[in-house]
Design an enzyme around this catalytic site. Structure first.
Site: not given
Ligand code: MEV
Length: 334
Positions: A119, A125, A127-129, A170
């Protein structure tokens, strides 16, 4: 643009010519998984360590292949010409452009499809995935594969479009399939003494990582002593947690998680919906529970006593109003 049958020449020393794929099946697939931060979100942006775990039930697969005409995108958010993709896909488009530029084909037209069960905007994660899977697929469709560092840099290019100054946590963890220790931009495997069963409950409220990261930065400017103290405590909790995970001390892990939730809320990244599910998790027998990821919505991560109690905990969280619940086990030596 080089025809797909041409032998590609790596434009970047860190890319190598992919050995998979065949002329009969043009195109390539990329994959990545969801992650949950066990401890250290936000503090990691300020150089403190963190521990993250994979969420095996959720993942993303992307496919890319040379397009006949203009490139198309097929995803749950948009179907149509890539050139007309909406603004909310700008992170994915940044990933596509970064991969094409790395492959030396900035103008290449590709058909790209994305199939994700993660979701979006829930701190898992997504967006990174999605970026990781898309970058791997796009490079593959151009005939290349990247080493880990190049992949990381490309994902980070897209993550910067998502929220300014990502720590890299991420980007690293969506490609790791085991629990990892993250410190100063690098990951190492974490030794896990005993199985750890986690329940993840979605508040249904969109997390707002960009806003949350900005809020912590602002608070750090206005009240540096209090914020630095909280960040130091989060860093110390993560350091202790690493040894608790390695010895399998579930009670200590749970209590560190609950303390982290209090500290994160104090940093301004909480939300009433998160508190509600944290309380429901604790009342339902979780050894500890906290928000996970950027916060201000998104998911709660709870540690169950064992697999049987995880099922009960999941039911309890659903009854408490969770929009979705998943269980993930980090396997230990015993
Ligand atoms: C986001 O999943 C994690 C944060 O610590 C941001 C980051 O690490 O860039 C909030």
């Amino acid at each position: 643009m080089t025809a797909p049958t041409d032998v590609p020449i790596a434009p970047d020393a860190r890319l190598h010519v992919a050995t998979h794929g065949s002329a009969a099946e043009p195109g390539a697939t990329g994959r990545a998984g969801a992650k949950a931060i066990l401890l250290g979100e936000h503090a990691v942006v300020y150089g403190r360590p963190a521990i993250a775990i994979p969420v095996n039930a959720l993942g993303v697969e992307a496919h890319a292949q040379p397009a006949e005409g203009r490139g198309h995108l097929a995803s749950t958010l948009f179907h149509g010409p890539i050139a007309r993709a909406p603004e909310r896909l700008h992170v994915t488009l940044t990933a596509v452009r970064a991969a094409l530029a790395a492959a030396g084909r900035p103008g290449a037209a590709l058909d790209i499809s994305i199939d994700s069960s993660i979701p979006a905007e829930r701190g898992l994660g997504s967006s990174a995935a999605v970026s990781a899977a898309v970058i791997e697929a796009v490079l593959g469709a151009c005939g290349f594969a990247a080493d880990d560092e190049t992949m990381h840099e490309l994902i980070q290019t897209a993550e910067r479009a998502a929220h300014g100054a990502p720590s890299g946590l991420d980007a690293r963890t969506v490609r790791a399939r085991a629990a990892v220790w993250f410190d100063q931009g690098r990951i190492e495997p974490v030794s896990v003494g005993r199985d750890l069963v986690f329940v993840i409950a979605d508040t249904g409220v969109r997390g707002r990582t960009r806003e949350a990261v900005a809020a912590v930065a602002q608070r750090r400017e206005s009240d540096p002593r209090a914020v630095e103290a909280a960040l130091d405590e989060l860093g110390a909790l993560a350091t202790d947690l690493r040894s608790d995970v390695s010895t399998g001390d579930r009670e200590a892990i749970g209590s560190a998680m609950s303390r982290a939730h209090v500290l994160l809320t104090g940093l301004g990244v909480g939300d009433p919906a998160l508190d509600h599910l944290v309380q429901a998790a604790t009342a339902g027998g979780a050894l500890g529970a906290k928000l996970t990821g950027g916060g201000r919505g998104g998911c709660v991560l709870g540690l169950a006593r064992d697999a049987a109690s995880a099922a009960e905990l999941g039911d309890r969280l659903t009854r408490a109003g969770a929009a979705a619940v998943w269980t993930t086990t980090v396997e230990g030596a015993a």
